[in-house]
Scaffold this active site. Structure first.
Site, PDB file in Angstrom:
ATOM      1  N   GLY A 251       0.754  -1.245   0.000  1.00 56.41           N
ATOM      2  CA  GLY A 251       0.000   0.000   0.000  1.00 56.41           C
ATOM      3  C   GLY A 251       0.780   1.288   0.000  1.00 56.41           C
ATOM      4  O   GLY A 251       0.189   2.363  -0.081  1.00 56.41           O
ATOM      5  N   GLU A 293       4.167  -6.509   1.713  1.00 57.28           N
ATOM      6  CA  GLU A 293       3.799  -6.932   0.353  1.00 57.28           C
ATOM      7  C   GLU A 293       3.694  -5.744  -0.592  1.00 57.28           C
ATOM      8  O   GLU A 293       2.609  -5.382  -1.036  1.00 57.28           O
ATOM      9  CB  GLU A 293       2.458  -7.672   0.388  1.00 57.28           C
ATOM     10  CG  GLU A 293       2.509  -8.943   1.206  1.00 57.28           C
ATOM     11  CD  GLU A 293       1.134  -9.549   1.418  1.00 57.28           C
ATOM     12  OE1 GLU A 293       1.067 -10.779   1.603  1.00 57.28           O
ATOM     13  OE2 GLU A 293       0.126  -8.815   1.414  1.00 57.28           O
ATOM     14  N   PRO A 294       4.824  -5.103  -0.896  1.00 56.93           N
ATOM     15  CA  PRO A 294       4.760  -3.982  -1.833  1.00 56.93           C
ATOM     16  C   PRO A 294       4.437  -4.473  -3.241  1.00 56.93           C
ATOM     17  O   PRO A 294       4.993  -5.462  -3.706  1.00 56.93           O
ATOM     18  CB  PRO A 294       6.176  -3.404  -1.776  1.00 56.93           C
ATOM     19  CG  PRO A 294       7.047  -4.530  -1.337  1.00 56.93           C
ATOM     20  CD  PRO A 294       6.200  -5.409  -0.463  1.00 56.93           C
ATOM     21  N   GLY A 295       3.515  -3.811  -3.886  1.00 60.48           N
ATOM     22  CA  GLY A 295       3.192  -4.155  -5.279  1.00 60.48           C
ATOM     23  C   GLY A 295       3.568  -2.980  -6.153  1.00 60.48           C
ATOM     24  O   GLY A 295       4.642  -2.916  -6.760  1.00 60.48           O
ATOM     25  N   ARG A 296       2.664  -2.005  -6.154  1.00 60.17           N
ATOM     26  CA  ARG A 296       2.817  -0.785  -6.940  1.00 60.17           C
ATOM     27  C   ARG A 296       4.196  -0.148  -6.787  1.00 60.17           C
ATOM     28  O   ARG A 296       4.834   0.207  -7.778  1.00 60.17           O
ATOM     29  CB  ARG A 296       1.737   0.173  -6.419  1.00 60.17           C
ATOM     30  CG  ARG A 296       1.592   1.471  -7.104  1.00 60.17           C
ATOM     31  CD  ARG A 296       0.700   2.392  -6.258  1.00 60.17           C
ATOM     32  NE  ARG A 296      -0.600   1.814  -5.938  1.00 60.17           N
ATOM     33  CZ  ARG A 296      -1.657   1.833  -6.754  1.00 60.17           C
ATOM     34  NH1 ARG A 296      -1.562   2.381  -7.939  1.00 60.17           N
ATOM     35  NH2 ARG A 296      -2.800   1.292  -6.383  1.00 60.17           N
ATOM     36  N   TYR A 337     -10.290   4.460 -11.767  1.00 58.39           N
ATOM     37  CA  TYR A 337     -10.039   5.279 -10.568  1.00 58.39           C
ATOM     38  C   TYR A 337      -9.716   6.740 -10.860  1.00 58.39           C
ATOM     39  O   TYR A 337      -9.277   7.455  -9.973  1.00 58.39           O
ATOM     40  CB  TYR A 337      -8.820   4.743  -9.778  1.00 58.39           C
ATOM     41  CG  TYR A 337      -8.608   3.265  -9.661  1.00 58.39           C
ATOM     42  CD1 TYR A 337      -9.478   2.481  -8.908  1.00 58.39           C
ATOM     43  CD2 TYR A 337      -7.495   2.659 -10.229  1.00 58.39           C
ATOM     44  CE1 TYR A 337      -9.236   1.125  -8.752  1.00 58.39           C
ATOM     45  CE2 TYR A 337      -7.248   1.308 -10.076  1.00 58.39           C
ATOM     46  CZ  TYR A 337      -8.125   0.538  -9.342  1.00 58.39           C
ATOM     47  OH  TYR A 337      -7.886  -0.789  -9.173  1.00 58.39           O
ATOM     48  N   CYS A 364     -14.369   1.834 -28.333  1.00 57.66           N
ATOM     49  CA  CYS A 364     -15.683   2.437 -28.548  1.00 57.66           C
ATOM     50  C   CYS A 364     -16.357   2.723 -27.216  1.00 57.66           C
ATOM     51  O   CYS A 364     -17.377   2.118 -26.884  1.00 57.66           O
ATOM     52  CB  CYS A 364     -16.549   1.514 -29.402  1.00 57.66           C
ATOM     53  SG  CYS A 364     -16.185   1.718 -31.126  1.00 57.66           S
ATOM     54  N   GLU A 365     -15.766   3.609 -26.454  1.00 58.57           N
ATOM     55  CA  GLU A 365     -16.278   4.011 -25.145  1.00 58.57           C
ATOM     56  C   GLU A 365     -15.853   5.454 -24.952  1.00 58.57           C
ATOM     57  O   GLU A 365     -14.661   5.760 -25.049  1.00 58.57           O
ATOM     58  CB  GLU A 365     -15.606   3.201 -24.011  1.00 58.57           C
ATOM     59  CG  GLU A 365     -15.800   1.721 -24.034  1.00 58.57           C
ATOM     60  CD  GLU A 365     -17.146   1.279 -23.489  1.00 58.57           C
ATOM     61  OE1 GLU A 365     -17.775   2.059 -22.751  1.00 58.57           O
ATOM     62  OE2 GLU A 365     -17.558   0.156 -23.828  1.00 58.57           O
ATOM     63  N   TYR A 393      -0.250  -2.303 -12.336  1.00 63.23           N
ATOM     64  CA  TYR A 393      -1.688  -2.361 -12.614  1.00 63.23           C
ATOM     65  C   TYR A 393      -2.040  -1.831 -14.002  1.00 63.23           C
ATOM     66  O   TYR A 393      -3.087  -1.213 -14.191  1.00 63.23           O
ATOM     67  CB  TYR A 393      -2.492  -1.626 -11.523  1.00 63.23           C
ATOM     68  CG  TYR A 393      -2.191  -2.137 -10.131  1.00 63.23           C
ATOM     69  CD1 TYR A 393      -2.607  -3.411  -9.747  1.00 63.23           C
ATOM     70  CD2 TYR A 393      -1.478  -1.386  -9.208  1.00 63.23           C
ATOM     71  CE1 TYR A 393      -2.324  -3.901  -8.479  1.00 63.23           C
ATOM     72  CE2 TYR A 393      -1.192  -1.868  -7.944  1.00 63.23           C
ATOM     73  CZ  TYR A 393      -1.618  -3.127  -7.586  1.00 63.23           C
ATOM     74  OH  TYR A 393      -1.336  -3.616  -6.334  1.00 63.23           O
TER      75      TYR A 393
END
Ligand SMILES: *Cc1c(COP(=O)(O)O)cnc(C)c1O
Length: 434
Positions: A251, A293-296, A337, A364-365, A393
């Site tokens: 986090g 648990e570092p991810g980002r 986000y 197409c959005e 991510y």
């Protein structure tokens, strides 16, 4: 002289944006766009910061485990293994990928709020290090399958400490009403601990919490850690069980744009250690082995994405749209986000950036956007756009929406680019179709 949010970036004599000293425009030409490029040395250096800080402040055996949902492919597990980190997984697919890369599965922790019996069996047969058990049904299933296999499975229990970390609501995970874990406040945490202790084929190693993602203040982490230490002490008093491990999840925030503060990971770990040692002393327990648990924060600012500009549409008095040859299919984070990004025209990297525009993808959005109302230098069809800090991510969340093929990943190691993932082909798109 332009300043970039990514330490790895610069401008060369041609005026092109570079990453780890390599010309991004040349990379776009060689590998095509969209293209993801990573500075491998940068990833390794952050791995070392975490590993050293944990060892120095919490002692040997306290390790970072890469939260591989941030970026999961064979090459990254090899890098993580070489740097001596553990890893986490949220699915059998991630475990499979790690295994295929030769990763030591006993250094992996398995997360998720709904692991199927098949997932549990698969992970156990490969010798997964820890299950992070999320609820009572999973506990029963892990115990039953471990009994069948004739083993005692090591687990941690996912606990909800009831902390609000003040981040985007979609990435808050430690509040009492979360879909994850077992709340201390409601008594469910104690209940599941007692259940786990009574299971024949389960060895309870300790507890886990993860309060959320993209958090810039240290206070919520300290608060959560103190709540967990008090919980460990309470359980010890009530049951005699002393947790050997405390996993504090991930986090730590990442600076995506210059308005974001920077986060000193080593400093945060030192602060945590100081507060936790005092807290453990007060509560009369020995501080357990600590895992993070570092991810980002391990991969985000080591990566960028290159696109080719297809059109620049100016709607008088309203908006300017710069459309690129990728978008939400390779980077859904703005759509999910409203994540902010720093963007540059890679082939005009030293030039003045005063053209206000929104960067749109090709799906197409109308919601397929990468950024709104940013300032870049005015691009034209054929220019290369670089979106910075896309290492986490992005690839792991990419889809084939509108039958777009996923981009390749090029890694740069010691100044030399190499292909880590090939671009998907049209044949890949229909491979499973009968
Ligand atoms: C997502 C997640 C992480 C990683 O979070 P980051 O913000 O990317 O560091 C760690 N642990 C668990 C359980 C997670 O779900």
């Amino acid at each position: 002289m332009a300043e970039f949010i990514m330490e790895s970036c610069g401008v060369n004599e041609k005026g092109d944006l570079t990453i780890a000293g390599v010309d991004t425009v040349a990379l776009a030409k060689e590998y095509g766009t969209p293209l993801m490029v990573f500075d491998e040395n940068k990833i390794r250096s952050v791995c070392r910061v975490y590993k050293k800080a944990l060892e120095e402040n919490f002692g040997e055996g306290s390790i970072p485990c890469f939260a591989s949902k941030a970026l999961s492919f064979k090459g990254i597990y090899r890098i993580i293994a070489e740097e001596g980190l553990g890893s986490d997984a949220v699915s059998a697919g991630e475990i499979y990928t790690a295994k295929a890369a030769g990763f030591d599965i006993s250094k992996m922790v398995f997360h998720g709020n709904n692991k199927t019996d098949a997932d549990i069996r698969y992970a156990m047969e490969l010798g997964i290090g820890r299950f992070v058990v999320d609820g009572a049904e999973e506990l029963e299933a892990v115990n039953a399958i471990a009994a069948e296999l004739g083993i005692k499975q090591k687990i941690q229990l996912r606990i909800t400490p009831g902390i609000d970390p003040h981040t985007h609501k979609a990435i808050v995970t430690g509040s009492v009403d979360s879909k994850f874990g077992n709340a201390i406040k409601t008594g469910q945490a104690e209940k599941i601990t007692r259940l786990a202790l009574a299971k024949e084929n389960i060895e309870l190693m300790g507890f886990h919490c993860h309060i959320g993602s993209q958090i810039f203040e240290i206070d919520p982490f300290v608060e959560a850690a103190e709540v967990m230490i008090a919980f460990i002490a309470d359980i010890k008093n009530k049951t005699g069980f002393e947790a050997k491990e405390l996993n504090l999840g991930g986090g730590f925030g990442v600076r995506y744009v210059k308005e974001h503060p920077s986060f000193d990971y080593a400093g945060a770990i030192a602060t945590l250690a100081e507060k936790m040692k005092a807290s453990a002393k007060r509560c009369g327990i020995v501080l357990p082995r600590i895992m993070l648990e570092p991810g980002r924060s391990l991969v985000a600012d080591a990566g960028l994405t290159l696109y080719t500009v297809g059109s620049v549409k100016e709607i008088p008095d309203l908006k300017n749209y710069v459309s690129v040859d990728g978008g939400m299919a390779d980077n859904p984070r703005y759509a999910l986000y409203q994540s902010q990004y720093e963007i540059h025209v890679a082939n005009k990297a030293g030039e003045k950036e005063d053209y206000v525009c929104s960067v749109a993808g090709r799906c197409c959005e109308s919601g397929d956007l990468i950024a709104e109302n940013i300032k870049i230098c005015k691009p034209e069809r054929g220019d290369i756009l670089a979106v910075l800090v896309t290492g986490a991510y992005n690839y792991s969340m990419a889809s084939n929406y509108n039958r777009l093929t996923r981009p390749p990943i090029v890694m740069i190691k010691d100044g030399k680019p190499y292909l880590a993932i090939k671009r998907e082909t049209f044949e890949d798109l229909t491979r499973n179709e009968i």
